[in-house]
Write a protein that holds these residues in place. Structure first.
Motif, PDB file in Angstrom:
ATOM      1  N   HIS A  83      42.619  41.591  45.437  1.00  0.00           N
ATOM      2  CA  HIS A  83      42.115  40.618  44.471  1.00  0.00           C
ATOM      3  C   HIS A  83      42.190  39.263  45.142  1.00  0.00           C
ATOM      4  CE1 HIS A  83      46.152  38.874  43.589  1.00  0.00           C
ATOM      5  NE2 HIS A  83      46.485  39.988  44.182  1.00  0.00           N
ATOM      6  N   ASP A  84      41.378  38.320  44.715  1.00  0.00           N
ATOM      7  CA  ASP A  84      41.526  36.970  45.240  1.00  0.00           C
ATOM      8  C   ASP A  84      41.071  35.937  44.212  1.00  0.00           C
ATOM      9  OD1 ASP A  84      42.291  35.020  47.012  1.00  0.00           O
ATOM     10  OD2 ASP A  84      40.513  35.135  48.268  1.00  0.00           O
ATOM     11  N   CYS A  85      39.748  35.839  43.986  1.00  0.00           N
ATOM     12  CA  CYS A  85      39.261  34.749  43.132  1.00  0.00           C
ATOM     13  C   CYS A  85      39.600  34.943  41.660  1.00  0.00           C
ATOM     14  CB  CYS A  85      37.753  34.608  43.275  1.00  0.00           C
ATOM     15  SG  CYS A  85      36.826  35.945  42.486  1.00  0.00           S
ATOM     16  N   ARG A  86      39.699  36.180  41.222  1.00  0.00           N
ATOM     17  CA  ARG A  86      39.918  36.519  39.814  1.00  0.00           C
ATOM     18  C   ARG A  86      38.911  35.864  38.890  1.00  0.00           C
ATOM     19  NH1 ARG A  86      46.016  38.388  38.358  1.00  0.00           N
ATOM     20  NH2 ARG A  86      46.384  39.518  40.286  1.00  0.00           N
ATOM     21  N   GLY A  95      35.297  36.918  39.468  1.00  0.00           N
ATOM     22  CA  GLY A  95      34.030  37.615  39.670  1.00  0.00           C
ATOM     23  C   GLY A  95      33.155  37.074  40.782  1.00  0.00           C
ATOM     24  N   ILE A  96      33.722  36.348  41.750  1.00  0.00           N
ATOM     25  CA  ILE A  96      32.854  35.850  42.800  1.00  0.00           C
ATOM     26  C   ILE A  96      33.190  36.338  44.212  1.00  0.00           C
ATOM     27  CG2 ILE A  96      32.008  33.819  41.581  1.00  0.00           C
ATOM     28  CD1 ILE A  96      34.016  32.140  42.903  1.00  0.00           C
ATOM     29  N   CYS A  97      34.401  36.827  44.440  1.00  0.00           N
ATOM     30  CA  CYS A  97      34.725  37.198  45.822  1.00  0.00           C
ATOM     31  C   CYS A  97      34.477  38.676  46.109  1.00  0.00           C
ATOM     32  CB  CYS A  97      36.169  36.842  46.153  1.00  0.00           C
ATOM     33  SG  CYS A  97      37.383  37.931  45.386  1.00  0.00           S
ATOM     34  N   GLY A  98      34.449  39.487  45.065  1.00  0.00           N
ATOM     35  CA  GLY A  98      34.142  40.908  45.255  1.00  0.00           C
ATOM     36  C   GLY A  98      35.283  41.740  45.810  1.00  0.00           C
ATOM     37  N   SER A  99      36.517  41.228  45.759  1.00  0.00           N
ATOM     38  CA  SER A  99      37.575  42.021  46.380  1.00  0.00           C
ATOM     39  C   SER A  99      38.290  42.984  45.426  1.00  0.00           C
ATOM     40  CB  SER A  99      38.588  41.113  47.089  1.00  0.00           C
ATOM     41  OG  SER A  99      39.190  40.241  46.190  1.00  0.00           O
ATOM     42  N   CYS A 100      38.205  42.759  44.122  1.00  0.00           N
ATOM     43  CA  CYS A 100      38.960  43.600  43.177  1.00  0.00           C
ATOM     44  C   CYS A 100      38.250  44.918  42.941  1.00  0.00           C
ATOM     45  CB  CYS A 100      39.148  42.874  41.859  1.00  0.00           C
ATOM     46  SG  CYS A 100      37.596  42.301  41.141  1.00  0.00           S
ATOM     47  N   THR A 142      33.244  42.394  37.008  1.00  0.00           N
ATOM     48  CA  THR A 142      34.139  42.921  38.029  1.00  0.00           C
ATOM     49  C   THR A 142      35.466  43.269  37.352  1.00  0.00           C
ATOM     50  OG1 THR A 142      34.807  40.655  38.420  1.00  0.00           O
ATOM     51  CG2 THR A 142      33.159  41.562  39.914  1.00  0.00           C
ATOM     52  N   CYS A 189      38.364  42.066  37.767  1.00  0.00           N
ATOM     53  CA  CYS A 189      39.147  40.893  37.367  1.00  0.00           C
ATOM     54  C   CYS A 189      38.602  40.265  36.083  1.00  0.00           C
ATOM     55  CB  CYS A 189      39.184  39.863  38.492  1.00  0.00           C
ATOM     56  SG  CYS A 189      37.566  39.304  39.037  1.00  0.00           S
TER      57      CYS A 189
HETATM   58  S1  FES Z   1      39.085  39.059  42.345  1.00  0.00           S
HETATM   59 FE1  FES Z   1      37.258  38.144  43.106  1.00  0.00          FE
HETATM   60  S2  FES Z   1      35.703  39.291  42.171  1.00  0.00           S
HETATM   61 FE2  FES Z   1      37.508  40.054  41.252  1.00  0.00          FE
END
Ligand code: FES
Ligand SMILES: Cc1cc2nc3c(=O)[nH]c(=O)nc-3n(C[C@H](O)[C@H](O)[C@H](O)COP(=O)(O)OP(=O)(O)OC[C@H]3O[C@@H](n4cnc5c(N)ncnc54)[C@H](O)[C@@H]3O)c2cc1C
Ligand code: SF4
Lengths: 566, 254
Positions: free
Chosen positions: B61-64, B66-71, B87, B89
């Motif tokens: 997870h990172d941005c929480r 919906g923009i980084c796509g990691s979750c 997403t 998050c």
């Molecule tokens: S934590 Fe970045 S899109 Fe969900």
């Protein structure tokens, strides 16, 4: 941009931002276009004219993806080697120059030595010192702080931007705050009830905002700043919201009642009417106006409205949004000269991690302009310049006493954490740090509060070292260990921020000292004594011993006056 | 926001690392605020596990927002869970019922190996991007004026829709073939639609598709599951556009 180096700010605004838009468009960033095919634009906070090109409320993300694609190209052709899931944990200096870093492979836990002729730190801002901020969870100060501990001055740490349009806190499990795009202030009007009993009724769930008559609403930004209205700079808008909520007019039913409305109904009505007229209907019904107005809003802000509804379960087309300020951007950072070089030769710092450009307040859409300008247009020249003198240096060995010492440093810290066997989670300390920072080094600061903060953080640091519990081992993916290392640095930084705020006996931009305000609650600056950058020098484990250096600011081009947004 | 609190049971995939076998483990979690996001619920679980001196669950997870796509979580058999257009998050606990059992697994795909628990390695996407997902322009500061090449609004809008892809990999995880066509289609389309990207369009699509095949992603059989689960509403039109671009490029190449 008060308290910034004026020549740098001017360069940023006038010369470079146009180039950056050109560069990004050339890279394939899809900015919005008018029907004629030219760039569309709209205005952001702090300016009365339209000047910001946008990509449907996702400008920042799209600029970032543009940079990512440019980087991918360089990786593809072998000019750049990417180390995924690695974290820099120390800077290595040899003969006074930056000559490499120590990094941890986050997947295997391996500690690696990387040598180089120059090091560039671009590790972002430190808003997460407040625990709750709009920053990504991975944002942290470690790379910048380790650089500071190796001798780089850290400048203006107390300058923090608190963004007015974020979704209010929902409860104690909140992990981060969500920014609603600044652009919404172009169409929304910010208000709270005029009567305290209405605010109370709303918080108790007995009344809806739509039931409050126009005359009973206090559009406090329009009232206090008639010329700029809802588009006043971020720090001004944030403080005004805090003032209303502190006075008891907040509308959110959370622990602190912190929240104000951002209302789109006027815009929906006027844009709907315009659209109806545009269709040749000069006597449209209210339903038609609302329908067309909502359509207009949807086209402009559809994704933001959807995001808001997902988070809050409320429909902002029908009821006003609730917003409250949150920590968003940190103007302070590692001190750099005009070449973006820190006080350590060969160590350059770019983007939000450095302190340059923004001074005490920051205007909308300028962070990425600065970051991209640093990376695209400044560093390629200044780093090359530096390297020109290093042409005969040869490869730098990682087999040296300096690398040994730095690696040992990192390993010791990791082992201490894993063997500490305390009782409390890293997050529990981080949350406590965040509360101290938000309450005493946040939107409103006072001498007494700052002094308390310094002492409380000192106690927290002692307790953290003694009682933090970090599970798992060093040789695996271990997010708790990663967090522990970061929080250790955030605690030290927090203390320095409070010290910096305490020495700056004036109010300016995002730094509001309650003792320094005029009768109307506006900032009172002290140009005589504080037309300076405060740059701190690390003096060992006790942060209270850091030494302050002052860089005088010379405003060559703009006449100094209290900013007046009325 | 009037919060409610629910009690849930979690069945979570635990796997020590890429070389060991994993299994679902069961956890009870009480007093979850319905206003919490799914990841905040996992934070709460991890806090509980840490207090019990157990190993917390690793997840990306990172941005929480919906923009980084990691979750990247597969929840109750669906990428990013039951809600549409979000997403993980952005998924909120109000989507779940009191007493519900929730299954949480990592993305399952040959090209996305598990690193630990719910964390997978998606660097295959980076390598596809590196193969051609860019316009070859240097950062000299001497590019042409952005308005020198007008772009029809319709093309700019379509390119923008494609550019909204965050590279999360939900399309791959939802596809029974493990195909990455929606992701690659979005990238190819973004650039192919803009005059700036047209110049290299043919080489780009050939390079990106070749890399995609090398990474071990499956073929597209037009089931459309990817489009349904994509949090950014990327349309399978982009796959069709990529196929057209690819055919054009192959024909010209021969
Ligand atoms: S934590 Fe970045 S899109 Fe969900
Ligand atoms: C929600 C949000 C919206 C925003 N919107 C806008 C906008 O519309 N316009 C605008 O101009 N600005 C915007 N900003 C501000 C802007 O995004 C940031 O200022 C900018 O991204 C900073 O860029 P950076 O490259 O300096 O740092 P970052 O983007 O923070 O990147 C730093 C990178 O370094 C990595 N890193 C950190 N520490 C280490 C370490 N020790 N070792 C290895 N890697 C490390 C991080 O993981 C990260 O990838 C926004 C910010 C947020 C949070
Ligand atoms: S196409 Fe959609 S699902 Fe696939 S990576 Fe992009 S955003 Fe994720």
């Amino acid at each position: 941009m008060c308290r910034s180096r004026n020549t740098l700010s001017d360069t940023l605004v006038d010369e470079v931002s146009g180039n950056i838009i050109d560069q990004c468009v050339a890279q394939g960033v899809p900015f919005a276009r008018e029907y004629g095919g030219l760039l569309d634009n709209r205005s952001f906070g702090g300016t009365q004219v339209q000047r910001t090109f946008y990509a449907a409320g996702q400008t920042g993300q799209q600029l970032l993806l543009g940079a990512y694609s440019a980087l991918s190209r360089q990786i593809g052709v072998g000019h750049v080697k990417m180390y995924h899931r690695h974290e820099m944990l120390d800077l290595v200096k040899v003969d006074g120059k930056a000559r490499g870093i120590i990094a941890r492979n986050l997947v295997t836990g391996e500690i690696e030595r990387h040598s180089a002729h120059a090091v560039i730190i671009a590790s972002g801002g430190y808003g997460n010192v407040y625990f709750l901020s709009t920053n990504a969870m991975g944002s942290n100060v470690t790379a910048a702080w380790k650089t500071h501990k190796r001798g780089a001055l850290f400048a203006n740490p107390c300058f923090v931007q608190i963004h007015p349009t974020c979704i209010p806190v929902h409860g104690t499990n909140q992990s981060k705050l969500t920014l609603m795009s600044e652009s919404l202030r172009n169409s929304g009007r910010i208000w709270v009830p005029k009567k305290k009993e209405d605010a109370e009724a709303i918080r108790a769930g007995k009344m809806k905002p739509t039931q409050i008559a126009e005359d009973d609403r206090d559009y406090f930004l329009e009232r206090r700043y008639p010329a700029f209205g809802n588009l006043v700079p971020r720090d001004v808008a944030s403080r005004a919201a805090k003032e209303r909520c502190d006075a008891g007019y907040g509308i959110e039913a959370n622990n602190t009642n912190e929240g104000v409305y951002l209302d789109f109904s006027s815009e929906i009505y006027s844009k709907g009417k315009q659209a109806a007229f545009g269709q040749g209907d000069h006597a449209p019904s209210d339903e038609k106006i609302l329908e067309l107005g909502k359509k207009w809003i949807e086209e402009k802000y559809g994704n933001l409205f959807q995001m808001y509804e997902k988070i809050t379960d409320e429909n902002p087309y029908e009821t006003p949004m609730k917003i409250y300020p949150a920590v968003h951007y940190t103007m302070g950072g590692v001190w750099v000269d005009y070449n973006l070089q820190s006080t350590i030769p060969g160590c350059f710092v770019a983007g939000e991690a450095n302190f340059s450009d923004h001074g005490a307040n920051r205007l909308g859409a300028s962070a990425l302009m600065q970051g991209l300008a640093d990376g695209y247009f400044v560093l390629p020249y200044t780093v090359s310049n530096y390297l020109a003198d290093e042409i005969r240096t040869g490869k730098i060995s990682t087999d040296s006493a300096e690398f040994d010492e730095a690696e040992k440093n990192v390993r010791d810290q990791i082992n201490t954490f894993l063997n500490n066997n305390g009782t409390k989670s890293v997050d529990s300390f981080h949350k406590r740090l965040g509360l101290i920072m938000w309450n005493k080094v946040g939107m409103g600061r006072s001498e007494q509060g700052l002094k308390e903060a310094i002492a409380e953080i000192e106690a927290l640091r002692t307790e953290f070292r003694k009682d933090v519990f970090v599970p798992g081992s060093a040789d695996e993916l271990n997010p708790e260990l990663e967090k522990a290392i970061r929080v250790a640095d955030l605690i030290e930084l927090g203390q320095l921020m409070a010290q910096d705020g305490l020495q700056r006996n004036e109010s300016c931009g995002g730094h509001f000292r309650e003792e320094y305000q005029d009768a109307e609650g506006e900032t009172l600056r002290d140009d005589e004594n504080f037309k300076i950058v405060s740059a701190w020098e690390y003096k060992g484990d006790d942060i209270r011993q850091e030494e302050l250096h002052k860089e005088a600011l010379n405003y060559e081009f703009i006449k100094i006056a209290a900013r007046n947004y009325k | 926001m009037a919060s409610k609190f629910i009690n849930i049971t979690l069945k979570i995939w635990r796997q020590k690392n890429g070389t060991t076998k994993g299994a679902l483990e069961t956890y009870g979690l009480n007093n979850v605020s319905t206003d919490s996001s799914f990841l905040e619920m996992l934070d709460q679980l991890n806090e509980q596990l840490i207090n019990e001196r157990k190993n917390p669950v690793a997840f990306d997870h990172d941005c929480r927002e919906g923009i980084c796509g990691s979750c990247s979580l597969y929840i109750n058999g669906r990428a990013h869970g039951p809600d549409r257009g979000v997403t993980t998050c952005q998924l909120h606990m109000r989507t779940f019922k009191d007493g519900e059992t929730i299954y949480v697994e990592p993305w399952r795909s040959r090209a996305f190996p598990v690193i630990k628990d719910l964390v997978v390695d998606r660097s295959a996407f980076d390598r596809i991007q590196q193969a051609g997902g860019f316009v070859s322009v240097n950062t000299s500061g001497r590019t042409i004026d952005a308005n020198a090449t007008p772009i029809p609004k319709a093309d700019a809008d379509k390119a923008f829709e494609a550019a909204a892809c965050i590279g999360c990999g939900a399309c791959v995880a939802s596809c029974k073939n493990g195909s990455a066509m929606l992701f690659v289609g979005a990238k190819v389309s973004q650039y192919a639609l803009l005059p700036q990207g047209k110049v290299e369009a043919q080489q780009r699509v050939l390079n990106m598709v070749r890399q995609m095949d090398e990474e071990g992603f499956g073929n597209c059989t037009n089931t459309g599951a990817c489009e349904v689960e994509c949090p950014k509403g990327i349309s399978i039109e982009n796959i069709a556009r990529m196929n057209r671009e690819y055919l054009k490029a192959i024909v010209t190449e021969e």
